[in-house]
Enzyme design. Structure first.
Site: not given
Ligand code: IPE
Ligand code: IPE
Ligand code: MG
Length: 240
Positions: A19, A36, A131
């Site tokens: 995240d 990303h 793995l």
């Molecule tokens: C969880 O992260 C999903 C992934 C890392 C793929 P999100 O950023 O989508 O989750 P919330 O919105 O903080 O709950």
């Molecule tokens: C996690 O990073 C990746 C996915 C959910 C695909 P985010 O895109 O949620 O990044 P933030 O949390 O908005 O910074």
């Molecule tokens: Mg996020």
């Protein structure tokens, strides 16, 4: 350092909520999608680390059933990005003995070409055992439990199982990856302290480690730090 870890108390399975990509981009005046893209290096450095550590199971949250709520161009970017990542990395992963698998709903909104890459990559790497790298993709913990219950209910309707005999083991056998051990350790980056519908059933007894590091900055050393923290914990499973 990896050598500082206790080889007798290694987690068998580490799960990571990757995240903070969007914030990483925004902090640099870049687009969220560039965050990303930068997460790719973090992922493969972490996989390298997992191989060096001798970890057997690594599961990463790549796209949730809730992430479809994002703007269409970000969703589209993530679909293309994951497809390209598989194409570019699968031979290298295969050569290094990594079995790549996916958990989540394959149908629905996942584009057919992404689904084909997933199936090809799983087939290519199926015999590897060093793995197991599992991507949770179009994955939701509640959706997984719903899908397991549907499968159990079908068996019950066909008379193959007695509803009175449904137990935890039977439900676990109907999850997306029945042979996958429950995670010992869950790591979430970016300072968020929530599960966000990841592995709801499987995380029942996992140790939770949170770090403020944004996913694109995550490296092997952060994985090692998280495992070191895990090794300082006392797991009791309800006992004393
Ligand atoms: C969880 O992260 C999903 C992934 C890392 C793929 P999100 O950023 O989508 O989750 P919330 O919105 O903080 O709950
Ligand atoms: C996690 O990073 C990746 C996915 C959910 C695909 P985010 O895109 O949620 O990044 P933030 O949390 O908005 O910074
Ligand atoms: Mg996020």
């Amino acid at each position: 350092m990896i050598s500082e870890l206790d080889g007798q108390r290694m987690p068998a399975h580490v799960a990571i909520v990757m995240d903070g990509n969007g914030r990483w981009g925004q902090q640099r005046g870049l687009k969220r999608t560039e965050g990303h893209a930068a997460g790719e290096e973090a992922l493969f450095d972490t996989v390298d680390g997992a191989l060096d550590i001798g970890l057997r199971w690594l599961t990463v949250f790549a796209f949730s059933t809730e992430n479809w709520r994002r703007p269409l161009d970000e969703v589209r970017f993530l679909m293309n990005f994951n497809e390209r990542l598989l194409l570019e990395r699968r031979d290298d992963l295969n050569e290094r003995g990594v079995r790549v698998r996916f958990i989540g709903r394959r149908s629905g909104r996942v584009p057919g070409r992404v689904r084909r890459r997933i199936e090809e990559t799983e087939a290519l790497t199926a015999a590897n055992r060093r793995l197991t790298l599992t991507f949770a993709f179009n994955y939701g913990g509640r959706a997984e439990i719903v899908d397991a219950l549907r499968a159990v209910a079908r068996d019950a309707a066909d008379g193959r199982i007695d509803p009175g005999k449904i137990d935890e083991r039977m439900i676990a056998r109907h999850l997306y990856a029945p042979d996958m051990p429950d995670p010992d350790l869950l790591v979430r980056t970016s300072g968020e302290h929530r599960i966000s519908n990841f592995l709801l059933w499987e995380l029942a007894f996992a140790e939770l480690v949170f770090t403020d590091v944004l996913w694109p900055d995550f490296r092997t050393r952060h994985l090692v730090e998280a495992i070191a923290e895990f090794q300082r914990r006392d797991r009791r499973y309800g006992g004393i």
